[in-house]
Motif scaffolding. Structure first.
Motif, short mmCIF file in Angstrom:
data_model
loop_
_atom_site.label_atom_id
_atom_site.label_comp_id
_atom_site.label_asym_id
_atom_site.label_seq_id
_atom_site.Cartn_x
_atom_site.Cartn_y
_atom_site.Cartn_z
N SER A 1 5.88 94.12 4.90
CA SER A 1 6.87 93.55 3.99
C SER A 1 6.53 94.03 2.58
CB SER A 1 6.87 92.02 4.08
OG SER A 1 5.62 91.51 3.73
N GLY B 1 1.98 91.10 0.98
CA GLY B 1 1.34 90.07 1.79
C GLY B 1 1.61 90.22 3.28
N THR B 2 1.64 89.09 3.96
CA THR B 2 1.76 89.08 5.41
C THR B 2 3.22 88.99 5.83
OG1 THR B 2 -0.39 87.98 5.53
CG2 THR B 2 1.00 87.87 7.49
N SER C 1 7.47 83.76 4.82
CA SER C 1 8.59 83.83 3.86
C SER C 1 9.05 85.28 3.69
CB SER C 1 8.21 83.23 2.50
OG SER C 1 8.10 81.84 2.60
N TYR D 1 6.16 78.09 -2.10
CA TYR D 1 6.40 79.28 -2.90
C TYR D 1 7.52 78.93 -3.87
CZ TYR D 1 3.65 82.37 0.16
OH TYR D 1 2.64 82.98 0.85
N ALA E 1 -0.98 78.34 -8.72
CA ALA E 1 -1.63 79.66 -8.57
C ALA E 1 -0.58 80.72 -8.87
CB ALA E 1 -2.17 79.81 -7.15
N GLU F 1 4.87 85.54 -10.11
CA GLU F 1 4.94 84.95 -8.77
C GLU F 1 4.04 83.72 -8.71
OE1 GLU F 1 6.05 87.88 -5.63
OE2 GLU F 1 4.32 88.86 -6.52
N1 SAM Z 1 4.67 87.42 2.61
C1 SAM Z 1 4.15 87.02 1.35
C2 SAM Z 1 2.78 86.38 1.54
O1 SAM Z 1 2.11 86.68 2.55
O2 SAM Z 1 2.33 85.62 0.68
C3 SAM Z 1 5.12 86.12 0.62
C4 SAM Z 1 6.44 86.76 0.35
S1 SAM Z 1 7.59 85.71 -0.47
C5 SAM Z 1 9.05 86.65 -0.39
C6 SAM Z 1 7.18 85.93 -2.16
C7 SAM Z 1 6.59 84.66 -2.78
O3 SAM Z 1 5.22 84.59 -2.44
C8 SAM Z 1 6.63 84.65 -4.28
O4 SAM Z 1 7.85 84.16 -4.79
C9 SAM Z 1 5.48 83.71 -4.63
O5 SAM Z 1 5.88 82.36 -4.46
C10 SAM Z 1 4.48 84.09 -3.52
N2 SAM Z 1 3.59 85.16 -4.00
C11 SAM Z 1 3.56 86.44 -3.57
N3 SAM Z 1 2.62 87.14 -4.24
C12 SAM Z 1 2.05 86.27 -5.10
C13 SAM Z 1 1.00 86.37 -6.08
N4 SAM Z 1 0.37 87.52 -6.30
N5 SAM Z 1 0.68 85.27 -6.78
C14 SAM Z 1 1.29 84.09 -6.56
N6 SAM Z 1 2.28 83.94 -5.67
C15 SAM Z 1 2.65 85.00 -4.94
#
Ligand code: SAM
Length: 277
Positions: free
Chosen positions: A82, A85-86, A90, A160, A186, A218
């Protein structure tokens, strides 16, 4: 490599947070299915990975699945990534994983960064039991209704949140959970402006409102479960009883603590007795 689907975690900010195994897998598969191919192309370029990319996102996932299954059945291996992240957290991928599994094709996770877990690991709230709630609804009425359902949940809650909604969400959390509930914030984890803070909902609202920088980037919001306050109260009670027991009798310590904490004398006495032994 036997044909299989690899679900590969990528960094959530700092590029060094990719694993050796993720790089190796992304190099060795026949195809990488990515949420946003342009975004992923930059990541792949950085790590000198030349595997072909194909788009697999919320809008084409159902239609794309059939094509990817055919490629897997033909013996090709595919990695799902994606934007950060994982995958599936989300992020798209659940329908693909379910379909691949239904065809008895192996699905292998390549674990790595996840903002929810990274946030939880550093904010200092109970981590033994937690509930990942993802994004709250964008409309306040629906958000309040969702929070209401979580009001008495006693495990830690992980959300999130988008930066333009952070203040409104915190305010709705105050309405439902009360101003004193402990909360972890965070922001921009692993990036230049990483901010990790533990406070109360009321203080967080004030701080985020007065510092507009906190409404950028984020964000993961981690709310203490409904029992956390009780736990803290218990911790404080123990602390005060232990101090009192150095100078006064069990009975007097219990009386003072009961008055201070507005609890039954019997409860304070029982605890004082346990601590005095
Ligand atoms: N798949 C991702 C994961 O494993 O965390 C999350 C994807 S989701 C579409 C994106 C949301 O993850 C952001 O709006 C935020 O809430 C959170 N997020 C992702 N990266 C972040 C970071 N570096 N710091 C804080 N929150 C983060």
């Amino acid at each position: 490599m036997t044909a299989q689907l690899f679900v590969v975690a990528t960094p959530i900010g700092h590029l060094d947070d990719i694993t050796y195994r993720a790089i190796e897998t992304l190099r060795n598969v026949d195809l990488i299915a990515a949420e946003d191919t342009r975004q992923s192309a930059m990541l792949l370029k950085h790590f000198n990975i030349n595997t072909p990319l194909t788009a697999c996102h919320d809008h084409n996932e159902s239609h794309k699945i059939e094509q990817l299954i055919q490629q897997l059945l033909a013996g090709q291996s595919i990695a799902l990534i994606s934007d950060a992240g994982t995958p599936l957290i989300s992020d798209p991928g659940f329908k693909l994983v379910r379909a691949v599994q239904a065809h008895n094709i192996k699905v292998t996770p390549i674990p790595g960064a996840c903002a929810a877990i990274a946030g939880l690991s550093a904010v200092g709230l109970p981590s033994d039991r937690f509930s990942f709630e993802g994004f709250l609804p964008s409309k306040s009425s629906q958000r309040l209704a969702t929070l209401e359902q979580l009001k008495n949940e006693n495990q830690t809650l992980i959300f999130y949140e988008a930066p333009h909604r952070i203040l409104a969400s915190i305010q709705d959390m105050i309405t439902v959970f009360g101003p004193d509930r402990h909360v972890g914030f965070a922001r921009e984890i692993t990036k230049t402006f990483e901010t990790i803070k533990k406070t109360t909902l009321a203080e967080l609202a004030q701080w985020v409102e007065s510092d507009r920088n906190q409404q950028k980037g984020e964000i993961v919001v981690i709310v203490a479960g409904a029992t956390e306050k009780v736990d803290l109260q218990a911790e404080k009670l123990d602390h005060i009883l232990q101090r009192l027991l150095q100078d006064v009798s069990v009975k007097t310590a219990a009386q003072i603590a009961a008055d201070l904490f507005d609890i039954k004398k019997k409860v304070a006495y029982q605890r004082a007795l346990e601590l005095s032994q």
